[in-house]
Design an enzyme around this catalytic site. Structure first.
Site, PDB file in Angstrom:
ATOM      1  N   CYS A 264       0.831  -1.205   0.000  1.00  0.00           N
ATOM      2  CA  CYS A 264       0.000   0.000   0.000  1.00  0.00           C
ATOM      3  C   CYS A 264       0.872   1.264   0.000  1.00  0.00           C
ATOM      4  O   CYS A 264       1.489   1.583  -1.005  1.00  0.00           O
ATOM      5  CB  CYS A 264      -0.974  -0.049   1.173  1.00  0.00           C
ATOM      6  SG  CYS A 264      -2.390   1.065   0.961  1.00  0.00           S
ATOM      7  N   HIS A 354      -3.777  -5.001   0.173  1.00  0.00           N
ATOM      8  CA  HIS A 354      -3.540  -5.523   1.523  1.00  0.00           C
ATOM      9  C   HIS A 354      -3.619  -7.047   1.509  1.00  0.00           C
ATOM     10  O   HIS A 354      -4.709  -7.611   1.573  1.00  0.00           O
ATOM     11  CB  HIS A 354      -4.583  -4.952   2.492  1.00  0.00           C
ATOM     12  CG  HIS A 354      -4.437  -3.505   2.769  1.00  0.00           C
ATOM     13  ND1 HIS A 354      -4.359  -2.989   4.049  1.00  0.00           N
ATOM     14  CD2 HIS A 354      -4.344  -2.439   1.945  1.00  0.00           C
ATOM     15  CE1 HIS A 354      -4.229  -1.668   3.997  1.00  0.00           C
ATOM     16  NE2 HIS A 354      -4.220  -1.321   2.723  1.00  0.00           N
ATOM     17  N   GLU A 356      -2.830  -9.175   3.825  1.00  0.00           N
ATOM     18  CA  GLU A 356      -2.949  -9.840   5.124  1.00  0.00           C
ATOM     19  C   GLU A 356      -4.359 -10.354   5.388  1.00  0.00           C
ATOM     20  O   GLU A 356      -4.595 -11.045   6.375  1.00  0.00           O
ATOM     21  CB  GLU A 356      -2.511  -8.894   6.249  1.00  0.00           C
ATOM     22  CG  GLU A 356      -3.518  -7.857   6.663  1.00  0.00           C
ATOM     23  CD  GLU A 356      -3.768  -6.804   5.597  1.00  0.00           C
ATOM     24  OE1 GLU A 356      -4.933  -6.369   5.451  1.00  0.00           O
ATOM     25  OE2 GLU A 356      -2.809  -6.416   4.908  1.00  0.00           O
TER      26      GLU A 356
END
Length: 380
Positions: A264, A354, A356
């Protein structure tokens, strides 16, 4: 921001955009006033992770999903120690949360943390307006903050813009801390916190990485004081054009050829470090359903996003940089925005989204394995 925590459910509220359009509804969360950049998120789940993502600092989030709050709020899913959004906009808030992990309702949590919101407005119309006109400044007003719309509009237009905002140091940790490896320790990573989410070092820890999370102001000497096998640059809020210090530190990492991974804001930092520019998107990418193609494999992933800026790098060629050849590794299939970069002559890469998966799909989890492979290769 001024807030009160009494009588939110019955209080009238108004949302005023900087171009003069207004939406009237009911207060949701705290009563008072708040300002920020109006953006919309297309995720149908994961509102708790969105609210606690530091990347949303100084933004008023409009939820495109009409029904929000049905799973309440728990104490396991926050991505940081507090809610970071400046304001929250929903159409039909859940009256009663229904989930076995719920500890309190969403509106109670917003009220507890002083987050001013609004409910009962046509979020579809608001989203269409933002898609056509672009993200813009906004204010939400309720209770004693209410006034005539001309007065409220003037206050919105006096609020700071996101373009040129330097925000990462406002959300980053002030003191370094360590997230230990789960199981056998294999590597040490220095992670520059520009607004990091809690799940990110956890994903690395799952892979045997001891993560030293450092403040956004960390120097190159402080980075290498932990003797890292790799260096990570996190997500975060604000305009990457203001991030001169992280860019300088990253260039130092690239000069040492230490394996590097950014997500990001970290992707935008890598873009700047390589000599590319950045620019503000019309309304950005936010939500957990954005299609991205990994151009190195051809695979298409459904991914989680939260970014209003992008890297200006050529899609159709390999670029020569001060650190060797670089290419665009990932691209958004909706609008061809750069979603990832990689160096071809040394171990460094980044993605704009992202991986995760908090909240979001797990399609991009392999990126953490790719980082591990870079460190294994460097050690070998």
């Amino acid at each position: 921001m001024t807030i009160s925590t009494r009588g939110a459910a019955q209080a009238p509220a108004v949302l005023v955009l900087e171009d003069g359009r207004a939406f009237r509804g009911r207060a949701y969360g705290a009563v008072g006033e708040t300002f920020g950049e109006a953006v919309f998120s297309t995720g149908m789940t994961g509102y708790q992770e969105t609210l606690t993502d530091p990347s949303y600092h100084r933004q008023v989030v409009v939820m495109t999903a009409p029904h929000v709050g049905n799973t309440g709020v728990n104490d396991e899913d926050p991505e940081s120690g507090r809610i970071w959004v400046s304001g929250y906009v929903v159409r039909d808030p859940a009256r009663v949360p229904s989930n076995w992990r719920s500890r309190r309702s969403l509106d109670e949590e917003l009220e507890r943390q002083g987050v001013v919101g609004i409910s009962g407005i046509d979020t579809r119309a608001l989203t269409r307006h933002l898609r056509e006109r672009g993200a813009m400044r906004v204010g939400i007003f309720s209770g004693d903050a209410l006034a005539d719309e001309a007065t409220l509009l003037a206050r919105v237009q006096q609020a700071p813009e996101m373009l040129g905002a330097d925000l990462s140091a406002e959300v980053a940790t002030k003191e370094a801390y360590v997230v230990p490896a789960i199981g056998t320790k294999k590597f040490t990573v220095a992670a520059i916190d520009l607004g990091i989410k809690g799940m990110t070092p956890h994903r690395m820890a799952e892979r045997g990485i001891e993560v030293h999370v450092l403040p956004a102001t960390a120097t190159l000497e402080e980075v290498y004081a932990v003797r890292p096998d790799g260096v990570f640059f996190s997500n975060g809020p604000g305009d990457p054009a203001t991030a001169d210090h992280p860019v300088s530190v990253m260039r130092g990492v690239l000069e040492r050829k230490t394996p590097l991974f950014g997500i990001c804001f970290g992707n935008q930092i890598l873009g700047r470090a390589l000599g590319f520019g950045t620019y503000k998107l019309k309304y950005g990418h936010r939500g957990i359903n954005q299609p991205v193609q990994d151009r190195t494999t051809g695979k298409v992933e459904v991914t989680a996003h939260n970014h209003g800026f992008a890297v200006d790098a050529p899609l159709d060629k390999v670029s020569d940089t001060a650190f060797g050849r670089a290419e665009v590794s990932h691209v958004c299939l909706n609008d061809q925005v750069v979603e990832g970069l990689q160096l071809l002559d040394q171990p460094a890469f980044s993605v704009q989204y992202h991986p995760e998966a908090a909240a979001g799909p797990h399609d991009a989890a392999y990126l953490f394995d790719r980082f591990v492979s870079l460190m294994e290769g460097q050690r070998a």
